[in-house]
Each structure stands twice: as C-alpha cells, then as structure tokens.
Design a protein around this motif. Structure first.
Motif, PDB file in Angstrom:
ATOM      1  N   MET A 169       1.003  -1.060  -0.164  1.00 48.63           N
ATOM      2  CA  MET A 169      -0.066  -0.217  -0.075  1.00 48.63           C
ATOM      3  C   MET A 169       0.859   1.342  -0.132  1.00 48.63           C
ATOM      4  O   MET A 169       1.912   1.378   0.783  1.00 48.63           O
ATOM      5  CB  MET A 169      -0.959   0.033   1.249  1.00 48.63           C
ATOM      6  N   LYS A 170       0.446   2.229  -0.892  1.00 45.78           N
ATOM      7  CA  LYS A 170       1.072   3.591  -0.738  1.00 45.78           C
ATOM      8  C   LYS A 170       0.865   4.366   0.477  1.00 45.78           C
ATOM      9  O   LYS A 170       1.551   5.134   1.308  1.00 45.78           O
ATOM     10  CB  LYS A 170       0.695   4.311  -2.141  1.00 45.78           C
ATOM     11  N   LYS A 171      -0.626   4.224   0.966  1.00 48.27           N
ATOM     12  CA  LYS A 171      -1.084   4.695   2.193  1.00 48.27           C
ATOM     13  C   LYS A 171      -0.750   3.869   3.210  1.00 48.27           C
ATOM     14  O   LYS A 171      -0.832   2.830   2.889  1.00 48.27           O
ATOM     15  CB  LYS A 171      -2.382   5.248   2.086  1.00 48.27           C
ATOM     16  N   HIS A 172      -0.625   4.266   4.409  1.00 47.46           N
ATOM     17  CA  HIS A 172      -0.498   3.585   5.717  1.00 47.46           C
ATOM     18  C   HIS A 172      -2.061   2.809   5.799  1.00 47.46           C
ATOM     19  O   HIS A 172      -2.837   3.286   5.638  1.00 47.46           O
ATOM     20  CB  HIS A 172      -0.351   4.291   6.820  1.00 47.46           C
ATOM     21  N   PRO A 173      -1.657   1.428   5.913  1.00 47.98           N
ATOM     22  CA  PRO A 173      -3.032   0.418   6.357  1.00 47.98           C
ATOM     23  C   PRO A 173      -4.000   1.051   7.488  1.00 47.98           C
ATOM     24  O   PRO A 173      -5.036   0.765   7.198  1.00 47.98           O
ATOM     25  CB  PRO A 173      -2.570  -0.956   6.210  1.00 47.98           C
ATOM     26  N   ALA A 174      -3.480   1.806   8.165  1.00 48.78           N
ATOM     27  CA  ALA A 174      -4.264   1.937   9.347  1.00 48.78           C
ATOM     28  C   ALA A 174      -5.075   3.469   9.019  1.00 48.78           C
ATOM     29  O   ALA A 174      -5.860   3.825   9.804  1.00 48.78           O
ATOM     30  CB  ALA A 174      -3.477   2.177  10.729  1.00 48.78           C
ATOM     31  N   THR A 175      -4.646   3.855   7.848  1.00 45.48           N
ATOM     32  CA  THR A 175      -5.157   5.382   7.793  1.00 45.48           C
ATOM     33  C   THR A 175      -6.596   5.491   7.822  1.00 45.48           C
ATOM     34  O   THR A 175      -7.449   6.445   8.557  1.00 45.48           O
ATOM     35  CB  THR A 175      -4.968   5.870   5.953  1.00 45.48           C
ATOM     36  N   LYS A 176      -7.518   4.654   6.992  1.00 48.33           N
ATOM     37  CA  LYS A 176      -9.030   4.699   7.187  1.00 48.33           C
ATOM     38  C   LYS A 176      -9.490   4.453   8.692  1.00 48.33           C
ATOM     39  O   LYS A 176     -10.425   5.102   8.939  1.00 48.33           O
ATOM     40  CB  LYS A 176      -9.513   3.500   6.066  1.00 48.33           C
ATOM     41  N   THR A 177      -8.941   3.470   9.266  1.00 45.60           N
ATOM     42  CA  THR A 177      -9.326   3.189  10.550  1.00 45.60           C
ATOM     43  C   THR A 177      -9.124   4.333  11.581  1.00 45.60           C
ATOM     44  O   THR A 177     -10.055   4.648  12.375  1.00 45.60           O
ATOM     45  CB  THR A 177      -8.485   2.060  11.075  1.00 45.60           C
ATOM     46  N   PHE A 178      -7.932   4.949  11.709  1.00 43.99           N
ATOM     47  CA  PHE A 178      -7.728   6.149  12.349  1.00 43.99           C
ATOM     48  C   PHE A 178      -8.762   7.285  11.946  1.00 43.99           C
ATOM     49  O   PHE A 178      -9.266   8.009  13.062  1.00 43.99           O
ATOM     50  CB  PHE A 178      -6.332   6.531  12.256  1.00 43.99           C
ATOM     51  N   GLN A 179      -9.037   7.232  10.670  1.00 46.54           N
ATOM     52  CA  GLN A 179      -9.945   8.535  10.275  1.00 46.54           C
ATOM     53  C   GLN A 179     -11.427   8.047  10.740  1.00 46.54           C
ATOM     54  O   GLN A 179     -12.096   9.013  11.208  1.00 46.54           O
ATOM     55  CB  GLN A 179     -10.014   8.499   8.766  1.00 46.54           C
ATOM     56  N   ALA A 180     -11.821   6.809  10.595  1.00 50.36           N
ATOM     57  CA  ALA A 180     -13.154   6.699  11.334  1.00 50.36           C
ATOM     58  C   ALA A 180     -13.275   6.694  12.784  1.00 50.36           C
ATOM     59  O   ALA A 180     -14.270   7.507  13.084  1.00 50.36           O
ATOM     60  CB  ALA A 180     -13.380   4.903  10.984  1.00 50.36           C
ATOM     61  N   LEU A 181     -12.417   6.437  13.500  1.00 53.92           N
ATOM     62  CA  LEU A 181     -12.390   6.535  15.091  1.00 53.92           C
ATOM     63  C   LEU A 181     -12.641   7.825  15.317  1.00 53.92           C
ATOM     64  O   LEU A 181     -13.162   8.440  16.322  1.00 53.92           O
ATOM     65  CB  LEU A 181     -11.132   5.905  15.778  1.00 53.92           C
ATOM     66  N   ARG A 182     -11.485   8.927  14.532  1.00 53.85           N
ATOM     67  CA  ARG A 182     -11.576  10.265  14.728  1.00 53.85           C
ATOM     68  C   ARG A 182     -13.026  10.831  14.544  1.00 53.85           C
ATOM     69  O   ARG A 182     -13.462  11.694  15.358  1.00 53.85           O
ATOM     70  CB  ARG A 182     -10.306  10.927  13.864  1.00 53.85           C
ATOM     71  N   MET A 183     -13.417  10.523  13.396  1.00 56.18           N
ATOM     72  CA  MET A 183     -14.825  11.124  12.944  1.00 56.18           C
ATOM     73  C   MET A 183     -15.840  10.626  14.180  1.00 56.18           C
ATOM     74  O   MET A 183     -16.972  11.552  14.452  1.00 56.18           O
ATOM     75  CB  MET A 183     -15.144  10.581  11.596  1.00 56.18           C
ATOM     76  N   TYR A 184     -15.862   9.318  14.673  1.00 52.67           N
ATOM     77  CA  TYR A 184     -16.970   9.160  15.607  1.00 52.67           C
ATOM     78  C   TYR A 184     -16.573   9.610  16.882  1.00 52.67           C
ATOM     79  O   TYR A 184     -17.637  10.213  17.308  1.00 52.67           O
ATOM     80  CB  TYR A 184     -16.674   7.349  15.627  1.00 52.67           C
ATOM     81  N   VAL A 185     -15.209   9.551  17.364  1.00 53.58           N
ATOM     82  CA  VAL A 185     -15.112  10.252  18.749  1.00 53.58           C
ATOM     83  C   VAL A 185     -15.410  11.754  18.829  1.00 53.58           C
ATOM     84  O   VAL A 185     -15.962  12.067  19.942  1.00 53.58           O
ATOM     85  CB  VAL A 185     -13.515  10.166  19.015  1.00 53.58           C
ATOM     86  N   ASN A 186     -15.289  12.683  17.747  1.00 53.23           N
ATOM     87  CA  ASN A 186     -15.577  13.937  17.499  1.00 53.23           C
ATOM     88  C   ASN A 186     -16.902  14.240  16.987  1.00 53.23           C
ATOM     89  O   ASN A 186     -17.352  15.358  16.867  1.00 53.23           O
ATOM     90  CB  ASN A 186     -14.275  14.756  16.777  1.00 53.23           C
TER      91      ASN A 186
END
Length: 260
Positions: free
Chosen positions: A128-145
C-alpha cells in the motif's frame, strides 16, 4: 461554531470558510493521538476538545469519549460498523475482530499499538502507498468527535449568520460523507429538489439525529442562477456546480491536500 459566535457577540458575517477534519498541527502532535506514524506514538485519544470529559455538558453524544474507550469497550460489531461507515474500510470486520482479540490480552492504549494491529490484518499492507491504518484512524476520529453531526450543525448556523446579500460559504471537505452532507444541504437551501437521505437505514442513520431545516423546493428544471427561479425559502445560490479540487502543483507542494 454557533456557541463561539454567540460568545463573541457576532450575529452576522460576510463569509464563512469551513476547513473540515484534522489539521496538520494536530497530526504532528503525538500526544493528541491522531497519527499512526511510528515516530509519533502517543496515547490513543483523538479528541479535538481535550478539555471535554464523559461528564461534559457538550451537545455531542460522544462528548469526552476517547478512541481508546471505543476500541476497548464497544462490541466487535459496533467497532466494525464505525470503521466501515466512517472509514469506508473494506477490511472493517477483520480489523474489529483483531482489536477485540488484542484487548482480551491487554488494553489498547497507544497509537502504535492500534496501527500495528491494523497493519497485521489488512490484506496487502506491504504494497500500500498509504498506511493501512489510515482509514481506521480516520473512522475513529470522526466517531469520537461526532464530526458529521458537527458539520450539519455548522451548516445550519452558517445559514443563520450569512444573512447579508452576497455572503459566501466555502467548505473544504476531505471525505465522501462530508461531501454528500454539504451537497445535500446546498441542494435543499438553494431551492433545488430535495434528495433522498444520505444515510437511510445505515449505522450512521442511527447515530445522526440532527437534520437541517426543511425548505420548500422548486423543480430541477428551474435555473437557480436566475433571480426569478429562487423560491421564497431559498437562502443560497450554488456558484460552483462542481467541486474545486487541488491542482497537481498544489498536491506536490502540499501532499495532504490530495484528499480535499
């Protein structure tokens, strides 16, 4: 945003720019817990407002919630739904299963710990060009906030304070869900025909209860750029019919702009 304007005594503005998501400054501060980079290991927090707590009087249903609380306490199904809906991650079930298995052994408390779990189970991580955790971190951030509800509330506030003729609203989005909310809002408030709800029947629909005020609509055949086509309830006119995206030069100068 509405509360801030009230505290400042501002009731009208000439323009609003909403730059959504997390800032580069926040990503670069390891202690905030937004980054999955190995060199930025920190507590798994992800709160935009670190002064909030679970007993906070904030209007957000997730006030005070940290990413660590989400991954250590919610069910496997709930975690999977959050990662899939907010992150649009195809491997959401596999990631959620790995999180639950890991927390049975030890609490998940750091960004590196979570990033390692995700990287271990996402297919093709090494290529992967992007880090494989990119979408998971994005999802958690959007949910938390509670970011999507915050966006919807900000758009409603914008309609209330942009009351002067010629006022401008500009929104920089980085996610398809944000983009759809903005488009739906502008379709409703510019007098175009009402679209179907974005989240009907989804996990997000159960979490997102706030909706912009409904307006009377006009037919799709009407020209919204014409003053004669605006209905009494139209408060915005769409200037750019298609999104403005970064140029190749801008992406070279600022790689983080590529998702805008």
């Amino acid at each position: 945003m509405g509360d801030v304007l009230i505290r400042q005594g501002v009731t009208q503005v000439n323009g609003l720019l909403l730059d959504l998501g997390v800032s580069s400054m926040q990503l670069d501060q390891a202690h905030r817990g937004f980054s999955f980079r190995e060199s930025h290991d920190g507590p798994l927090d992800m709160r935009m407002d670190t002064s909030s707590s679970s007993s906070s009087s904030s209007s957000s249903s997730n006030a005070g919630l940290t990413a660590a609380a989400v991954v250590n306490n919610l069910s496997e199904q709930e975690i999977s739904d959050i990662i899939y809906e907010f992150g649009e991650e195809k491997a959401a079930r596999r990631i959620a299963r790995a999180i639950v298995q890991e927390r049975a052994l030890r609490p998940i408390t750091s960004t590196n710990q979570l990033a390692t779990i995700v990287k271990r189970v996402v297919p093709g991580s090494a290529q992967m060009k992007k880090h494989p955790a990119t979408k998971t971190f994005q999802a958690l951030r959007m949910y938390v906030n509670d970011e999507l509800n915050e966006l919807k509330q900000a758009l409603v506030t914008a309609e209330k304070v942009l009351t002067k003729p010629g006022g401008r609203l500009a929104v920089i989005t980085f996610h398809s869900l944000e983009d759809r909310i903005v488009k739906q809002f502008l379709h409703q408030t510019s007098g175009k025909k009402k679209q179907e709800p974005v989240y009907a029947g989804s996990y997000l629909d159960r979490m997102m209860m706030h909706s912009p005020e409904k307006h009377d609509m006009i037919d799709d055949d009407d020209d919204i750029s014409s003053s004669s086509s605006s209905s009494p309830s139209s408060t915005f006119a769409i200037i750019n019919k298609t999104p403005i995206t970064p140029t190749a030069q801008e992406e070279d100068d600022n790689p983080r702009s590529r998702s805008a």
